[in-house]
Design a protein around this motif. Structure first.
Motif, PDB file in Angstrom:
ATOM      1  N   SER A 132       0.837  -1.203   0.000  1.00  0.00           N
ATOM      2  CA  SER A 132       0.000   0.000   0.000  1.00  0.00           C
ATOM      3  C   SER A 132       0.865   1.244   0.000  1.00  0.00           C
ATOM      4  CB  SER A 132      -0.932  -0.012   1.212  1.00  0.00           C
ATOM      5  OG  SER A 132      -0.180  -0.031   2.417  1.00  0.00           O
ATOM      6  N   ARG A 133       0.233   2.382  -0.268  1.00  0.00           N
ATOM      7  CA  ARG A 133       0.953   3.657  -0.296  1.00  0.00           C
ATOM      8  C   ARG A 133       0.321   4.708   0.614  1.00  0.00           C
ATOM      9  NH1 ARG A 133       4.047   0.756  -1.587  1.00  0.00           N
ATOM     10  NH2 ARG A 133       5.216   0.473  -3.509  1.00  0.00           N
ATOM     11  N   GLU A 134      -0.990   4.627   0.792  1.00  0.00           N
ATOM     12  CA  GLU A 134      -1.672   5.627   1.600  1.00  0.00           C
ATOM     13  C   GLU A 134      -1.555   5.295   3.084  1.00  0.00           C
ATOM     14  OE1 GLU A 134      -6.123   7.628   2.188  1.00  0.00           O
ATOM     15  OE2 GLU A 134      -5.817   6.046   0.714  1.00  0.00           O
TER      16      GLU A 134
ATOM     17  N   THR B  85      -3.679   2.503   5.664  1.00  0.00           N
ATOM     18  CA  THR B  85      -4.268   1.414   4.883  1.00  0.00           C
ATOM     19  C   THR B  85      -4.223   0.121   5.684  1.00  0.00           C
ATOM     20  OG1 THR B  85      -3.602   2.426   2.801  1.00  0.00           O
ATOM     21  CG2 THR B  85      -4.149   0.088   2.748  1.00  0.00           C
TER      22      THR B  85
ATOM     23  N   SER C 167      -8.741   2.052   3.416  1.00  0.00           N
ATOM     24  CA  SER C 167      -7.893   3.198   3.740  1.00  0.00           C
ATOM     25  C   SER C 167      -8.800   4.391   4.033  1.00  0.00           C
ATOM     26  CB  SER C 167      -6.949   3.513   2.578  1.00  0.00           C
ATOM     27  OG  SER C 167      -7.668   4.114   1.519  1.00  0.00           O
TER      28      SER C 167
ATOM     29  N   SER D  35      -9.290   6.721   2.199  1.00  0.00           N
ATOM     30  CA  SER D  35      -9.947   7.073   0.934  1.00  0.00           C
ATOM     31  C   SER D  35     -11.135   6.183   0.618  1.00  0.00           C
ATOM     32  CB  SER D  35      -8.940   7.011  -0.216  1.00  0.00           C
ATOM     33  OG  SER D  35      -7.922   7.972  -0.055  1.00  0.00           O
TER      34      SER D  35
ATOM     35  N   GLN E 144       0.378   0.324   7.213  1.00  0.00           N
ATOM     36  CA  GLN E 144       0.428  -0.011   5.799  1.00  0.00           C
ATOM     37  C   GLN E 144       0.243  -1.520   5.654  1.00  0.00           C
ATOM     38  OE1 GLN E 144       0.473   2.135   3.400  1.00  0.00           O
ATOM     39  NE2 GLN E 144       1.643   3.962   3.987  1.00  0.00           N
TER      40      GLN E 144
END
Length: 437
Positions: free
Chosen positions: A41-43, A46, A67, A69, A427
């Motif tokens: 993951s990047r956000e 998450t 996440s 988002s 993450q």
């Protein structure tokens, strides 16, 4: 590797300060285990799903995560991330048959169930949940199951139950897990959690019975299949039998007979495990991928002797695999083909009080053979023992276990997927089961 560990260490040594999230590697070989770890993951923030929730599409290509988002997919081959359902939405499970992502969403005072296609991102609005909440979908994706409290026996199902205070969520937030001993000394987090769950269980026993129900995803029909004065939780449908539901009696494990199954028509109520000694505990149960075996954490007694126990749903045959104190894990899991197990470790405050337990583990099961091939006279009715042989996969010494890693196997059995705060923000990571070359 995309990033090596050496530059990361040099950054820390030369800077002399705590590394920021951008300075941590997103791919490295764990020097303590020799296994490759990848941040998927990047956000920040998450999360992978809970260990017993199916999070993979039927073709094995995509992993579902949550996440800030919303709900996203991660392509396990390309690592591409796609947002499928914008927040707010509460993920429930990925359907074993169609791969639809089932989730719930509040609309005013109402709670609705939706299904999202992970490929096309098309969203279907399915049915309203009249009361309580749902937690699982069955194998053919026709029914969901959930619980609610305080059914009105005279007037039947009460619509608009969102305003009913008896339906409040029973989960206590981490910040509330605080308690003190009689002398005023603070309890550690794990002890405080146990104490607060005990208080919660006592309140529930004093309230009207809880109800276990099914919700038809086509018609919206609700059917109560079981009712009792226990805290009903951890609902899980069999991944292969649409009519088999597993649930637990929640609370401190030594206070409850935790593990049960029932048919969706209300028949076949079965207690899966029976206590034989004081402080014997079992829980964090899950179905194997073929639906034939229910696996669970077993301790005889609590915090002293550790097993991963299996119960054959069709025959009742029992298998117990022993493991050491440091290898006990908050959650265990089994590979899709049933040949390997995994565990996500634990810290010193948890039930095992392990001095060196903060590791992600791979386990290889070994049964104990009959000596000279001679079986006991009543072998068919006995527990079949064995041992899990552990391999350390990831050093989690920097992980804070107030966040549970919730390890799962990737569908191709090449990776273990888990969530971690080892670099600060939560993450989702993967560690390769094969040793790095």
């Amino acid at each position: 590797m995309k990033n090596s560990l050496l530059p990361f260490l040099l950054i820390l040594l030369t800077a002399g300060t705590t590394a920021t999230a951008a300075e941590f590697p997103t791919e490295w070989v764990d020097p303590a285990t020799g296994h490759r770890v990848v941040q998927l993951s990047r956000e920040p923030g998450t999360h992978s799903l809970y260990f017993n929730q199916n999070a993979y599409t039927p073709d094995g290509r995509k992993l579902i995560v949550t996440s800030p988002s919303g709900i996203s997919t991660i392509d396990l081959a390309t690592r591409a991330i796609e947002l499928v359902v914008p927040a707010p939405a509460t993920v429930i499970v990925v359907g074993h048959k169609t791969g639809a992502i089932y989730y719930s969403k509040r609309e005013g005072a109402e709670n609705w169930i939706y299904a999202a296609d992970p490929e096309t991102k098309a969203i279907r609005k399915l049915v309203r949940v009249p009361r309580g909440g749902v937690a699982t979908v069955n194998a053919d994706e026709t029914l969901m199951a959930g619980t609610f409290s305080a059914v009105d026996e005279e007037h039947g199902w009460q619509r608009g139950g969102a305003a009913d205070k008896t339906d409040k969520k029973r989960t206590i937030g981490q910040a509330e897990y605080t308690a003190k001993w009689p002398d005023g000394t603070p309890m550690v987090f794990a002890e405080a959690k146990e104490y607060r769950l005990h208080e919660q269980l006592a309140r529930i026993h004093a309230e009207p019975p809880r109800s276990l129900f099914t919700l038809n995803l086509t018609t919206g029909e609700v059917r109560v299949i079981h009712r009792e004065s226990e805290w009903l939780n951890h609902l899980q449908f069999s991944p292969t039998d649409p009519g088999l539901l597993m649930f637990c009696h929640e609370g401190p494990w030594h206070e409850v007979d935790r593990l049960w199954t029932i048919r969706t028509d209300g028949t076949g109520l079965t207690k899966v495990h029976t206590r034989t000694m004081n402080m014997e505990i079992w829980g964090h149960e899950w179905f194997g991928a073929d639906g034939k075996t229910i696996w669970y954490d077993l301790q005889t007694p609590r915090g002293e002797v550790f097993w991963v126990a299996g119960y054959d749903v069709a025959t009742g045959r029992r298998t117990w695999y022993a493991l050491d104190r440091n290898e006990w894990s908050v959650h265990f899991n089994v590979s899709p083909d049933g040949t390997l197990f995994a565990g996500d470790g634990g810290d010193r405050e948890m039930v095992a009080h392990a001095p060196d337990g903060k590791w992600l583990y791979l386990f290889r099961p070994h049964g104990i053979p009959d000596v000279a091939g001679i079986k006991a006279p009543n072998a068919a009715g006995l527990i079949h023992p064995g041992r899990l042989v552990a391999e350390k996969m990831v050093n989690l010494s920097s992980h804070n276990y107030k966040l549970e890693p919730n390890v799962t196997f990737s569908p191709d059995q090449k990776w273990l997927i888990f969530r971690s705060n080892m670099h600060g923000a939560t993450q989702v990571y993967a560690v390769e089961i094969a040793k790095a070359k």
